[in-house]
Design a protein around this motif. Structure first.
Motif, PDB file in Angstrom:
ATOM      1  N   THR A  36       0.853  -1.174   0.000  1.00 10.97           N
ATOM      2  CA  THR A  36       0.000   0.000   0.000  1.00 10.97           C
ATOM      3  C   THR A  36       0.888   1.221   0.000  1.00 10.97           C
ATOM      4  OG1 THR A  36      -1.699  -1.157   1.264  1.00 10.97           O
ATOM      5  CG2 THR A  36      -1.815   1.242   1.228  1.00 10.97           C
ATOM      6  N   THR A  37       0.673   2.119  -0.931  1.00  9.76           N
ATOM      7  CA  THR A  37       1.565   3.254  -1.080  1.00  9.76           C
ATOM      8  C   THR A  37       1.482   4.187   0.117  1.00  9.76           C
ATOM      9  OG1 THR A  37      -0.073   4.645  -2.160  1.00  9.76           O
ATOM     10  CG2 THR A  37       1.226   3.190  -3.572  1.00  9.76           C
ATOM     11  N   SER A  38       2.543   4.979   0.307  1.00  7.91           N
ATOM     12  CA  SER A  38       2.549   5.958   1.398  1.00  7.91           C
ATOM     13  C   SER A  38       1.459   6.983   1.196  1.00  7.91           C
ATOM     14  CB  SER A  38       3.911   6.648   1.471  1.00  7.91           C
ATOM     15  OG  SER A  38       4.222   7.281   0.251  1.00  7.91           O
ATOM     16  N   ALA A  39       1.134   7.283  -0.060  1.00  8.79           N
ATOM     17  CA  ALA A  39       0.045   8.226  -0.324  1.00  8.79           C
ATOM     18  C   ALA A  39      -1.276   7.667   0.172  1.00  8.79           C
ATOM     19  CB  ALA A  39      -0.034   8.529  -1.818  1.00  8.79           C
ATOM     20  N   THR A  40      -1.462   6.342   0.061  1.00 10.13           N
ATOM     21  CA  THR A  40      -2.691   5.730   0.550  1.00 10.13           C
ATOM     22  C   THR A  40      -2.785   5.868   2.061  1.00 10.13           C
ATOM     23  OG1 THR A  40      -2.646   4.134  -1.257  1.00 10.13           O
ATOM     24  CG2 THR A  40      -4.009   3.589   0.647  1.00 10.13           C
ATOM     25  N   TYR A  41      -1.682   5.632   2.770  1.00 10.18           N
ATOM     26  CA  TYR A  41      -1.697   5.835   4.215  1.00 10.18           C
ATOM     27  C   TYR A  41      -2.068   7.272   4.544  1.00 10.18           C
ATOM     28  CZ  TYR A  41       0.492   1.261   4.832  1.00 10.18           C
ATOM     29  OH  TYR A  41       0.748  -0.080   4.833  1.00 10.18           O
ATOM     30  N   GLY A  42      -1.561   8.206   3.743  1.00 12.32           N
ATOM     31  CA  GLY A  42      -1.895   9.606   3.957  1.00 12.32           C
ATOM     32  C   GLY A  42      -3.371   9.854   3.792  1.00 12.32           C
ATOM     33  N   ALA A  43      -3.986   9.167   2.838  1.00 17.82           N
ATOM     34  CA  ALA A  43      -5.416   9.340   2.612  1.00 17.82           C
ATOM     35  C   ALA A  43      -6.205   8.837   3.801  1.00 17.82           C
ATOM     36  CB  ALA A  43      -5.838   8.590   1.354  1.00 17.82           C
ATOM     37  N   ILE A  44      -5.765   7.696   4.372  1.00 14.99           N
ATOM     38  CA  ILE A  44      -6.463   7.165   5.534  1.00 14.99           C
ATOM     39  C   ILE A  44      -6.315   8.115   6.716  1.00 14.99           C
ATOM     40  CG2 ILE A  44      -6.536   5.237   7.164  1.00 14.99           C
ATOM     41  CD1 ILE A  44      -5.615   3.425   4.844  1.00 14.99           C
ATOM     42  N   ILE A  45      -5.116   8.672   6.904  1.00  8.60           N
ATOM     43  CA  ILE A  45      -4.902   9.662   7.951  1.00  8.60           C
ATOM     44  C   ILE A  45      -5.839  10.846   7.746  1.00  8.60           C
ATOM     45  CG2 ILE A  45      -3.252  11.358   8.876  1.00  8.60           C
ATOM     46  CD1 ILE A  45      -1.040   9.328   8.236  1.00  8.60           C
ATOM     47  N   GLY A  46      -6.035  11.217   6.478  1.00  8.81           N
ATOM     48  CA  GLY A  46      -6.873  12.365   6.156  1.00  8.81           C
ATOM     49  C   GLY A  46      -8.338  12.020   6.038  1.00  8.81           C
ATOM     50  N   ALA A  47      -8.785  10.923   6.639  1.00 16.49           N
ATOM     51  CA  ALA A  47     -10.192  10.530   6.668  1.00 16.49           C
ATOM     52  C   ALA A  47     -10.755  10.363   5.275  1.00 16.49           C
ATOM     53  CB  ALA A  47     -11.024  11.538   7.480  1.00 16.49           C
ATOM     54  N   GLY A  48      -9.996   9.686   4.431  1.00 20.66           N
ATOM     55  CA  GLY A  48     -10.495   9.385   3.099  1.00 20.66           C
ATOM     56  C   GLY A  48     -10.408  10.542   2.138  1.00 20.66           C
ATOM     57  N   ALA A  49      -9.477  11.454   2.336  1.00 24.68           N
ATOM     58  CA  ALA A  49      -9.376  12.626   1.460  1.00 24.68           C
ATOM     59  C   ALA A  49      -9.004  12.254   0.036  1.00 24.68           C
ATOM     60  CB  ALA A  49      -8.334  13.600   2.018  1.00 24.68           C
ATOM     61  N   GLY A  50      -8.403  11.100  -0.168  1.00 25.73           N
ATOM     62  CA  GLY A  50      -8.006  10.685  -1.513  1.00 25.73           C
ATOM     63  C   GLY A  50      -6.525  10.407  -1.549  1.00 25.73           C
ATOM     64  N   ALA A  51      -6.141   9.212  -1.960  1.00 20.91           N
ATOM     65  CA  ALA A  51      -4.733   8.817  -1.899  1.00 20.91           C
ATOM     66  C   ALA A  51      -3.920   9.507  -2.973  1.00 20.91           C
ATOM     67  CB  ALA A  51      -4.613   7.315  -2.020  1.00 20.91           C
ATOM     68  N   ALA A  52      -4.073   9.071  -4.194  1.00 17.05           N
ATOM     69  CA  ALA A  52      -3.389   9.714  -5.305  1.00 17.05           C
ATOM     70  C   ALA A  52      -4.453  10.461  -6.082  1.00 17.05           C
ATOM     71  CB  ALA A  52      -2.714   8.663  -6.172  1.00 17.05           C
ATOM     72  N   VAL A  53      -4.291  11.755  -6.173  1.00 15.11           N
ATOM     73  CA  VAL A  53      -5.337  12.560  -6.798  1.00 15.11           C
ATOM     74  C   VAL A  53      -5.471  12.221  -8.269  1.00 15.11           C
ATOM     75  CG1 VAL A  53      -6.041  14.904  -7.376  1.00 15.11           C
ATOM     76  CG2 VAL A  53      -5.105  14.417  -5.139  1.00 15.11           C
ATOM     77  N   GLY A  54      -4.351  12.077  -8.940  1.00 14.54           N
ATOM     78  CA  GLY A  54      -4.415  11.813 -10.370  1.00 14.54           C
ATOM     79  C   GLY A  54      -4.702  13.072 -11.158  1.00 14.54           C
ATOM     80  N   MET A  55      -5.176  12.892 -12.369  1.00 14.46           N
ATOM     81  CA  MET A  55      -5.372  14.028 -13.258  1.00 14.46           C
ATOM     82  C   MET A  55      -6.517  14.908 -12.770  1.00 14.46           C
ATOM     83  SD  MET A  55      -5.427  13.932 -17.409  1.00 14.46           S
ATOM     84  CE  MET A  55      -3.708  13.432 -17.412  1.00 14.46           C
ATOM     85  N   ILE A  56      -6.234  16.186 -12.527  1.00 19.99           N
ATOM     86  CA  ILE A  56      -7.249  17.099 -11.986  1.00 19.99           C
ATOM     87  C   ILE A  56      -7.615  18.211 -12.964  1.00 19.99           C
ATOM     88  CG2 ILE A  56      -6.488  16.654  -9.629  1.00 19.99           C
ATOM     89  CD1 ILE A  56      -5.206  19.428  -9.615  1.00 19.99           C
ATOM     90  N   SER A  57      -7.016  18.211 -14.139  1.00 19.79           N
ATOM     91  CA  SER A  57      -7.288  19.291 -15.099  1.00 19.79           C
ATOM     92  C   SER A  57      -8.701  19.234 -15.646  1.00 19.79           C
ATOM     93  CB  SER A  57      -6.295  19.235 -16.267  1.00 19.79           C
ATOM     94  OG  SER A  57      -4.995  19.495 -15.835  1.00 19.79           O
ATOM     95  N   GLY A  58      -9.303  18.059 -15.584  1.00 14.51           N
ATOM     96  CA  GLY A  58     -10.664  17.924 -16.057  1.00 14.51           C
ATOM     97  C   GLY A  58     -10.736  17.201 -17.391  1.00 14.51           C
ATOM     98  N   LYS A  59     -11.899  16.608 -17.655  1.00 13.04           N
ATOM     99  CA  LYS A  59     -12.098  15.805 -18.853  1.00 13.04           C
ATOM    100  C   LYS A  59     -11.931  16.622 -20.121  1.00 13.04           C
ATOM    101  CE  LYS A  59     -15.432  12.596 -20.929  1.00 13.04           C
ATOM    102  NZ  LYS A  59     -16.778  11.976 -20.779  1.00 13.04           N
ATOM    103  N   ASP A  60     -12.437  17.853 -20.124  1.00  7.86           N
ATOM    104  CA  ASP A  60     -12.358  18.679 -21.330  1.00  7.86           C
ATOM    105  C   ASP A  60     -10.916  18.985 -21.709  1.00  7.86           C
ATOM    106  OD1 ASP A  60     -15.092  18.674 -21.498  1.00  7.86           O
ATOM    107  OD2 ASP A  60     -15.356  20.670 -20.635  1.00  7.86           O
TER     108      ASP A  60
END
Length: 227
Positions: A36-60
């Motif tokens: 489990t990646t360290s980012a995933t642990y961070g997401a759990i610490i952050g109450a499910g805020a999201g582990a790896a955000v990924g592409m955020i620029s949007g579909k368009d």
């Protein structure tokens, strides 16, 4: 329906966190061990805020880049070729990123490189640390080899300071990384930058450890498809 009972809310949060952990596990190509990646642990610490955000620029924005590249003659991936192509690229990136401080996370067909700001930038600065050039050189080499990918470089901050300042700093940092990759031969047409600011935490901003995790640049490599 809104769930108000504390026990029910806690259970829902645990399910969400568990789902995130399953979705962001990775397999070490050298040992075969599932991690489990360290980012995933961070997401759990952050109450499910999201582990790896990924592409955020949007579909368009993604679709515009896809159309431009396909129009320029860069062939798109199709069907079963997508997974194999990204698997090969992921393996090479893991080798390049080993011991660099950068984590590599697979999320569906996307590959996400999480670059903590403490190894990429000086405090409160958008100037790249010189010792990080070699790592970015490796990213550029792999990105040029696997040119049927879109590359989003997104800056992220903690919640300290104003939202507007954080947005601007995150954009400047994303631009610095993108400019360096382009200076090493990655085509500008493949790259998008995004200012995540403080809006996409992977850990709680209530602790220094969490704030440190949130200060990062994420480079997401997504397959170029016609769809």
């Amino acid at each position: 329906m809104v769930t108000k009972h504390p026990a029910v809310k806690a259970a829902v949060a645990m399910v969400v966190a568990a789902g995130v952990a399953v979705g962001c596990q990775t397999t070490d190509p050298y040992t075969g061990e599932t991690k489990t990646t360290s980012a995933t642990y961070g997401a759990i610490i952050g109450a499910g805020a999201g582990a790896a955000v990924g592409m955020i620029s949007g579909k368009d924005a993604k679709q515009r880049k896809q159309r431009a590249l396909i129009g320029a003659g860069v062939g798109a991936l199709a069907g079963g070729a997508v997974g194999a192509y990204m698997d090969q690229q992921e393996d090479e990136l893991r080798k390049v990123m080993r011991d660099s401080g950068v984590t590599v996370t697979r999320k569906g067909d996307d590959i996400i490189l999480n670059m903590p700001s403490n190894i990429t930038f000086r405090t409160d600065s958008a100037d790249l640390n010189a010792q990080f050039y070699k790592v970015l050189d490796g990213v550029a080499l792999v990105a040029k080899k696997y040119d049927k990918t879109l590359i989003e470089v997104a800056g992220h901050t903690d919640s300290t300071g104003t939202a507007e300042y954080n947005r601007q700093l995150s954009q400047h940092r994303a631009t610095s990384v993108a400019d360096y990759l382009m200076s090493r031969g990655v085509a500008q047409a493949r790259i998008m930058t995004a200012a995540g600011g403080e809006d996409h935490p992977i850990a709680s901003n209530s602790t220094e450890q969490g704030r440190s995790a949130n200060r990062r640049v994420e480079v997401t490599l997504a397959p170029l498809t016609a769809g």
